[in-house]
Design a protein around this motif. Structure first.
Motif, short mmCIF file in Angstrom:
data_model
loop_
_atom_site.label_atom_id
_atom_site.label_comp_id
_atom_site.label_asym_id
_atom_site.label_seq_id
_atom_site.Cartn_x
_atom_site.Cartn_y
_atom_site.Cartn_z
N ALA A 156 0.84 -1.20 0.00
CA ALA A 156 0.00 0.00 0.00
C ALA A 156 0.87 1.25 0.00
O ALA A 156 0.54 2.24 -0.65
CB ALA A 156 -0.92 -0.01 1.21
N LYS A 157 1.98 1.22 0.70
CA LYS A 157 2.89 2.36 0.72
C LYS A 157 3.59 2.53 -0.62
O LYS A 157 3.82 3.64 -1.07
CB LYS A 157 3.94 2.20 1.82
CG LYS A 157 3.41 2.47 3.20
CD LYS A 157 4.52 2.41 4.22
CE LYS A 157 4.00 2.71 5.61
NZ LYS A 157 5.07 2.71 6.60
N SER A 158 3.91 1.43 -1.26
CA SER A 158 4.62 1.51 -2.54
C SER A 158 3.70 1.92 -3.67
O SER A 158 4.15 2.46 -4.67
CB SER A 158 5.31 0.18 -2.87
OG SER A 158 4.35 -0.83 -3.07
N THR A 159 2.39 1.69 -3.53
CA THR A 159 1.42 2.10 -4.55
C THR A 159 0.34 2.95 -3.89
O THR A 159 -0.78 2.50 -3.69
CB THR A 159 0.77 0.88 -5.24
OG1 THR A 159 0.17 0.06 -4.22
CG2 THR A 159 1.77 0.07 -6.00
N PRO A 160 0.65 4.21 -3.55
CA PRO A 160 -0.32 5.04 -2.85
C PRO A 160 -1.44 5.54 -3.75
O PRO A 160 -2.39 6.13 -3.28
CB PRO A 160 0.51 6.22 -2.34
CG PRO A 160 1.63 6.31 -3.31
CD PRO A 160 1.91 4.87 -3.73
N GLY A 161 -1.37 5.33 -5.04
CA GLY A 161 -2.38 5.82 -5.97
C GLY A 161 -3.76 5.31 -5.67
O GLY A 161 -4.73 6.05 -5.71
#
Length: 59
Positions: free
Chosen positions: A31-36
């Motif tokens: 979730a942190k690596s893909t905050p979109g």
């Protein structure tokens, strides 16, 4: 009647908890690596809440 092996059962519960914790940590990291995906939804909600009071009180 055979005695229950509580040590084995306890170890299995501990392994299951560790597995769940690892999966949760992995999901958080993703979730942190893909905050979109998650970040945009939260920002949109904040924007609509901020805009709503202005629409109600035009003065």
């Amino acid at each position: 009647m055979a005695k229950t092996n509580f040590s084995y059962e306890k170890r299995q519960r501990e392994l299951e908890k560790k597995k769940k914790a690892d999966e949760k940590a992995k999901r958080k990291l993703e979730a942190k690596s893909t905050p979109g995906e998650a970040g945009e939804t939260v920002e949109q909600d904040d924007d609509t809440e901020a805009a709503a009071p202005e629409a109600q009180n035009p003065a």
